[in-house]
Design a protein around this motif. Sequence first.
Motif, PDB file in Angstrom:
ATOM      1  N   ARG A 426     -18.201   4.281  -0.618  1.00 50.91           N
ATOM      2  CA  ARG A 426     -18.397   6.014  -0.587  1.00 50.91           C
ATOM      3  C   ARG A 426     -17.988   6.503   0.087  1.00 50.91           C
ATOM      4  NH1 ARG A 426     -25.017   6.271  -0.348  1.00 50.91           N
ATOM      5  NH2 ARG A 426     -24.460   4.194   0.425  1.00 50.91           N
ATOM      6  N   MET A 427     -16.887   5.393   1.789  1.00 49.64           N
ATOM      7  CA  MET A 427     -16.437   5.846   2.335  1.00 49.64           C
ATOM      8  C   MET A 427     -15.773   6.182   2.474  1.00 49.64           C
ATOM      9  SD  MET A 427     -17.723   2.965   5.547  1.00 49.64           S
ATOM     10  CE  MET A 427     -19.673   2.669   6.186  1.00 49.64           C
ATOM     11  N   ASP A 428     -15.337   6.839   1.289  1.00 53.52           N
ATOM     12  CA  ASP A 428     -14.003   7.261   0.517  1.00 53.52           C
ATOM     13  C   ASP A 428     -14.027   9.346   1.403  1.00 53.52           C
ATOM     14  OD1 ASP A 428     -13.050   6.052  -2.534  1.00 53.52           O
ATOM     15  OD2 ASP A 428     -12.792   5.192  -0.352  1.00 53.52           O
ATOM     16  N   ILE A 429     -15.128   9.185   1.564  1.00 55.72           N
ATOM     17  CA  ILE A 429     -15.607  10.813   1.977  1.00 55.72           C
ATOM     18  C   ILE A 429     -15.106  10.648   3.605  1.00 55.72           C
ATOM     19  CG2 ILE A 429     -16.414  12.830   2.054  1.00 55.72           C
ATOM     20  CD1 ILE A 429     -18.635  11.193   0.146  1.00 55.72           C
ATOM     21  N   SER A 430     -15.101   9.640   4.104  1.00 54.78           N
ATOM     22  CA  SER A 430     -14.476   9.818   5.119  1.00 54.78           C
ATOM     23  C   SER A 430     -13.930   9.842   5.783  1.00 54.78           C
ATOM     24  CB  SER A 430     -15.861   8.879   6.192  1.00 54.78           C
ATOM     25  OG  SER A 430     -15.593   7.905   5.448  1.00 54.78           O
ATOM     26  N   MET A 431     -12.820   8.620   4.832  1.00 54.59           N
ATOM     27  CA  MET A 431     -11.540   8.226   4.784  1.00 54.59           C
ATOM     28  C   MET A 431     -11.000  10.145   4.481  1.00 54.59           C
ATOM     29  SD  MET A 431     -10.242   5.016   3.325  1.00 54.59           S
ATOM     30  CE  MET A 431     -11.926   3.805   3.356  1.00 54.59           C
ATOM     31  N   GLU A 432     -11.217  10.543   3.629  1.00 55.90           N
ATOM     32  CA  GLU A 432     -10.069  12.160   3.997  1.00 55.90           C
ATOM     33  C   GLU A 432     -10.805  12.614   5.005  1.00 55.90           C
ATOM     34  OE1 GLU A 432     -10.377  11.445  -1.161  1.00 55.90           O
ATOM     35  OE2 GLU A 432     -11.447  13.021  -0.017  1.00 55.90           O
TER      36      GLU A 432
ATOM     37  N   THR B  20      -1.482   5.854  10.362  1.00 50.90           N
ATOM     38  CA  THR B  20      -3.239   6.184   9.996  1.00 50.90           C
ATOM     39  C   THR B  20      -2.145   6.882   8.765  1.00 50.90           C
ATOM     40  OG1 THR B  20      -3.084   6.288  12.771  1.00 50.90           O
ATOM     41  CG2 THR B  20      -5.282   7.134  11.110  1.00 50.90           C
ATOM     42  N   LYS B  21      -1.998   7.948   8.701  1.00 46.70           N
ATOM     43  CA  LYS B  21      -1.713   8.517   7.469  1.00 46.70           C
ATOM     44  C   LYS B  21      -1.364   8.108   6.365  1.00 46.70           C
ATOM     45  CE  LYS B  21      -0.022  12.836   9.559  1.00 46.70           C
ATOM     46  NZ  LYS B  21       0.958  14.158   9.500  1.00 46.70           N
ATOM     47  N   THR B  22       0.175   7.028   6.682  1.00 48.17           N
ATOM     48  CA  THR B  22       0.064   5.779   5.153  1.00 48.17           C
ATOM     49  C   THR B  22      -0.929   5.118   5.017  1.00 48.17           C
ATOM     50  OG1 THR B  22       2.034   6.240   6.826  1.00 48.17           O
ATOM     51  CG2 THR B  22       1.702   5.072   4.116  1.00 48.17           C
ATOM     52  N   PHE B  23      -1.508   4.713   5.906  1.00 40.51           N
ATOM     53  CA  PHE B  23      -2.446   3.225   5.909  1.00 40.51           C
ATOM     54  C   PHE B  23      -3.583   4.295   5.388  1.00 40.51           C
ATOM     55  CE2 PHE B  23      -4.537  -0.438   5.980  1.00 40.51           C
ATOM     56  CZ  PHE B  23      -5.677  -0.474   6.152  1.00 40.51           C
ATOM     57  N   LEU B  24      -4.217   5.207   5.164  1.00 42.71           N
ATOM     58  CA  LEU B  24      -5.574   5.895   4.868  1.00 42.71           C
ATOM     59  C   LEU B  24      -4.993   6.068   3.497  1.00 42.71           C
ATOM     60  CD1 LEU B  24      -7.006   7.595   7.765  1.00 42.71           C
ATOM     61  CD2 LEU B  24      -8.192   5.746   6.836  1.00 42.71           C
ATOM     62  N   ARG B  25      -4.240   6.471   3.517  1.00 42.18           N
ATOM     63  CA  ARG B  25      -3.925   7.226   1.520  1.00 42.18           C
ATOM     64  C   ARG B  25      -3.911   5.775   0.585  1.00 42.18           C
ATOM     65  NH1 ARG B  25      -0.015  10.923   3.731  1.00 42.18           N
ATOM     66  NH2 ARG B  25      -0.820  13.205   3.532  1.00 42.18           N
ATOM     67  N   SER B  26      -3.243   5.045   1.633  1.00 42.78           N
ATOM     68  CA  SER B  26      -3.128   3.726   0.442  1.00 42.78           C
ATOM     69  C   SER B  26      -4.215   2.891   0.650  1.00 42.78           C
ATOM     70  CB  SER B  26      -2.058   2.953   1.073  1.00 42.78           C
ATOM     71  OG  SER B  26      -2.099   2.481   2.597  1.00 42.78           O
ATOM     72  N   LEU B  27      -5.080   3.199   1.388  1.00 43.24           N
ATOM     73  CA  LEU B  27      -6.766   2.236   1.373  1.00 43.24           C
ATOM     74  C   LEU B  27      -7.503   3.514   0.569  1.00 43.24           C
ATOM     75  CD1 LEU B  27      -8.634   1.675   4.746  1.00 43.24           C
ATOM     76  CD2 LEU B  27      -7.955   0.085   3.422  1.00 43.24           C
ATOM     77  N   ILE B  28      -7.386   4.703  -0.138  1.00 39.35           N
ATOM     78  CA  ILE B  28      -7.813   5.712  -0.755  1.00 39.35           C
ATOM     79  C   ILE B  28      -7.571   4.766  -1.991  1.00 39.35           C
ATOM     80  CG2 ILE B  28      -8.552   7.555  -1.020  1.00 39.35           C
ATOM     81  CD1 ILE B  28      -8.031   8.860   1.261  1.00 39.35           C
ATOM     82  N   LYS B  29      -6.389   5.400  -2.021  1.00 36.38           N
ATOM     83  CA  LYS B  29      -5.905   4.796  -3.755  1.00 36.38           C
ATOM     84  C   LYS B  29      -6.507   3.473  -3.760  1.00 36.38           C
ATOM     85  CE  LYS B  29      -1.681   5.006  -3.445  1.00 36.38           C
ATOM     86  NZ  LYS B  29      -0.324   5.112  -3.647  1.00 36.38           N
ATOM     87  N   ILE B  30      -6.454   1.998  -3.484  1.00 34.32           N
ATOM     88  CA  ILE B  30      -6.858   1.219  -3.358  1.00 34.32           C
ATOM     89  C   ILE B  30      -8.430   1.098  -3.901  1.00 34.32           C
ATOM     90  CG2 ILE B  30      -7.357  -1.883  -2.726  1.00 34.32           C
ATOM     91  CD1 ILE B  30      -5.239  -1.284  -0.339  1.00 34.32           C
ATOM     92  N   ASN B  31      -9.225   2.234  -2.523  1.00 38.67           N
ATOM     93  CA  ASN B  31     -10.617   1.989  -3.054  1.00 38.67           C
ATOM     94  C   ASN B  31     -11.062   2.589  -4.928  1.00 38.67           C
ATOM     95  OD1 ASN B  31     -11.201   0.763  -0.962  1.00 38.67           O
ATOM     96  ND2 ASN B  31     -10.958   2.537   0.009  1.00 38.67           N
ATOM     97  N   LYS B  32     -10.113   3.475  -5.056  1.00 38.90           N
ATOM     98  CA  LYS B  32     -10.364   4.155  -6.308  1.00 38.90           C
ATOM     99  C   LYS B  32     -10.094   3.658  -7.104  1.00 38.90           C
ATOM    100  CE  LYS B  32      -9.521   8.974  -4.174  1.00 38.90           C
ATOM    101  NZ  LYS B  32      -8.634  10.131  -4.184  1.00 38.90           N
ATOM    102  N   GLN B  33      -8.631   2.826  -7.221  1.00 40.01           N
ATOM    103  CA  GLN B  33      -8.393   1.946  -8.456  1.00 40.01           C
ATOM    104  C   GLN B  33      -8.820   1.096  -8.341  1.00 40.01           C
ATOM    105  OE1 GLN B  33      -4.204   0.481  -7.079  1.00 40.01           O
ATOM    106  NE2 GLN B  33      -3.385   2.098  -6.997  1.00 40.01           N
ATOM    107  N   ARG B  34      -9.501  -0.048  -8.065  1.00 37.53           N
ATOM    108  CA  ARG B  34     -10.407  -1.286  -9.065  1.00 37.53           C
ATOM    109  C   ARG B  34     -11.825  -0.479  -8.371  1.00 37.53           C
ATOM    110  NH1 ARG B  34      -6.100  -4.099 -10.708  1.00 37.53           N
ATOM    111  NH2 ARG B  34      -4.682  -3.582  -9.476  1.00 37.53           N
ATOM    112  N   PRO B  35     -12.480  -1.401  -8.873  1.00 39.44           N
ATOM    113  CA  PRO B  35     -14.119  -1.067  -8.538  1.00 39.44           C
ATOM    114  C   PRO B  35     -14.189  -2.054  -7.536  1.00 39.44           C
ATOM    115  CG  PRO B  35     -13.958  -2.818 -10.487  1.00 39.44           C
ATOM    116  CD  PRO B  35     -12.635  -2.025 -10.636  1.00 39.44           C
ATOM    117  N   PHE B  36     -15.564  -1.929  -7.105  1.00 38.15           N
ATOM    118  CA  PHE B  36     -15.903  -2.359  -5.508  1.00 38.15           C
ATOM    119  C   PHE B  36     -16.434  -4.271  -6.040  1.00 38.15           C
ATOM    120  CE2 PHE B  36     -17.357  -2.326  -0.894  1.00 38.15           C
ATOM    121  CZ  PHE B  36     -17.612  -3.572  -0.960  1.00 38.15           C
ATOM    122  N   PRO B  37     -15.523  -4.542  -5.236  1.00 40.00           N
ATOM    123  CA  PRO B  37     -15.209  -6.401  -5.450  1.00 40.00           C
ATOM    124  C   PRO B  37     -16.719  -6.831  -5.440  1.00 40.00           C
ATOM    125  CG  PRO B  37     -14.032  -5.854  -3.127  1.00 40.00           C
ATOM    126  CD  PRO B  37     -14.200  -4.134  -4.009  1.00 40.00           C
ATOM    127  N   TYR B  38     -17.383  -7.068  -6.431  1.00 38.37           N
ATOM    128  CA  TYR B  38     -18.233  -8.051  -6.070  1.00 38.37           C
ATOM    129  C   TYR B  38     -18.540  -8.960  -5.799  1.00 38.37           C
ATOM    130  CZ  TYR B  38     -21.294  -3.570  -7.324  1.00 38.37           C
ATOM    131  OH  TYR B  38     -21.145  -2.864  -7.218  1.00 38.37           O
TER     132      TYR B  38
END
Lengths: 538, 167
Positions: A426-432, B20-38
């Motif tokens: 959910r924090m993707d928003i804050s990330m952006e 920071t820019k690059t890392f945040l972008r990749s983080l967003i991509k990672i979060n979008k690609q996979r479901p949250f790990p349980y």
Amino acid sequence: MEKEKLFLNEGANSTAAVPIWNPCSFGMEMQSNKLNCCSDQLPNCFFNPNWDSSMDQSDPFASALSSIVSSPVTTSNAIPSSGGVGDPVMIRELIGRLGNICNSGETSYINNNSSTNTSCYSTPLNSPPKLNISIMDSQIMGNLPILGNGIPDHPSLAPFLADPGFAERAARYSCFGSRNLASNESELSHRLMPRLEPGKLQRVSSNPSEKATGPQANVNVDGNSNSDKKFSRLSRSSTPENAEFGDSRDESSVSEQIPGGKLSMKGLNDSNSRKRKAITKGKAKETPSSSLSASDSKVVAEMDESKAKRSKSKEINGDEKDSTKVNEEENSNQKQNKDNSKPPEPLKDYIHVRARRGQATDSHSLAERVRREKISERMKFLQDLVPGCNKVTGKAVMLDEIINYVQSLQRQVEFLSMKLATVNPRMDISMEALLSKDPLSFPYGYRSQQGIALPNGMFSNGETQFSTNPLNAVLKRNQCMQLPALDGFGDAPRQVSTFWEDDLQSVVQMGFGQNQLQQPQAFHADSNMPGAQMKVEL
Amino acid sequence: MNPDHHSSLNPSSSLKSRFTKTFLRSLIKINKQRPFPYCPREIFQRCHRVKTAADKSLARAAGSRRVWSRAMLCKIRNRSLRRGCQQRPSVRRIIIGYQTTKKGYCLQKKMSDDQEVGTDQASKLRKLVPGGEAMDLCSLLDEAAHYIKCLNTQVQVMRRIADIHSS
């Protein structure tokens, strides 16, 4: 004393100052050209420390000199009394400098008054002393006003200036001086006048026409006392020092030719090495260097061997600074006029290395020295980077600290990536929002590296053995394991474990606080977490 | 990547901002690609991905002028290629060969001569710093200094991101 004052007074005029300190070459040329002035007597009076005897011989010369000096003299009668007192000292200083300029062959001339030594004066025209002369020109020009202030009018020097050939030579030497002045002035002035501060000289030279006797007298006396001290050493050791200087210069030039043979003027920041480099550079430029090196190769080889042996035996003992000093103590009579505390500044390019005095000059030692200097420079830089390394001395301990620091940083990265991996999507928003804002000016210090290291270690160990309760298992196992590893950071394990628990809490809360995970109960039970919202104190 | 290209042209952009820019972008991509790990395995996978992304963005931000950044990028590429195409070992060998020859085999000889500061320490440092195996001590220290600087930046930025998300 007239002659002294003649030349001293000429210093007041910068253009006239050129020939004054260049009597070796100039005098010789005068002899060869058979100028009007008593050229035969001129070198004598310059280079003979025994002023009285020379003065007796050269009365007509004195009159000629006085005639020369009369025209440029502006402050002729500034300090008659102090000038008279300080003149012999200044003259001796001049002699010493001129003796330095003229090469080893001239030392014999200095001691002899015979005019048969004109041949030795031919060398300065074609050899590095020329460069020396030009470089010393500035200093002597600075010095001469000191001397010149105490000189009554000396019209006999007018014929000097009138000589057209002299004008040519003056121009030539002044251009030499200007060319090499900027880069080499500091070194040579520092080397040849270690006690004389250039500032003093310039202060005096800036007021050549100052008529105040008091302050000038004081300055003159100070300069004279310093120069006298130094110069007495000069005159005493002129012969061995010049011989050594010439030989060592040759040997170092040859040794430099061995690695690359490339001479360039850039990067001249090393106080010791560049002095010789400039001289050799001038030598290479203006001399048929092949002839010189060929003739001196044997001497150089011998000097190389002897110096290599000496320096190798010393260098084994340890620091190259120490060996430098030991070698310097050995050659104390040769190094009286040199700065003994040469800081081994690192050179930018190994091609430009010159052998230091008293050290081995073969290419291997040179390269080794440069390498060592590079490494020590980099170690110093690393010392600044790694916190807490200021007291550490020695490469081994320093390297240990660096290794520990790098390991801890890598562990921190792992831990933080684990942390971020459990971040709520959910924090993707804050990330952006972060991306757009780019808030990166947070002063996070390296304070709690130990606090991070433990959970990092825990996680790294836990990755390999991931079970249903990975964190739990690893928690128990690694509670004590990582503590010894953190001794290097000097923190109590108690504190570490507290940090560790805090981090764990934050991780768990981050990962589980907003998502209902099945496992939090187990974690809560095992790690004794209070339910309070605890922010990780990083 | 485009942001790196632009940032390299812009001299005012710092290592921090690039990373920071690059890392945040990749983080967003990672979060979008996979479901949250349980489950822990997914957490571990995700953690590994995040770490790789962090290293990759750091190496890119540091630029290709540094040996360690080049070595790190090569390693990451090798790893992904190894995972992706395990049926084609030739590709891997070519890449690995390029990596080693690039560093220069002549340096290996020098390495044996220059171990004056303690063999074990230098070798440890070589293992820590990516690409440190084929460097002499001098450049190893140089690379280590730059690597430490970049690691510091990386840790700072990641910490900050983690704190923002945890609060």
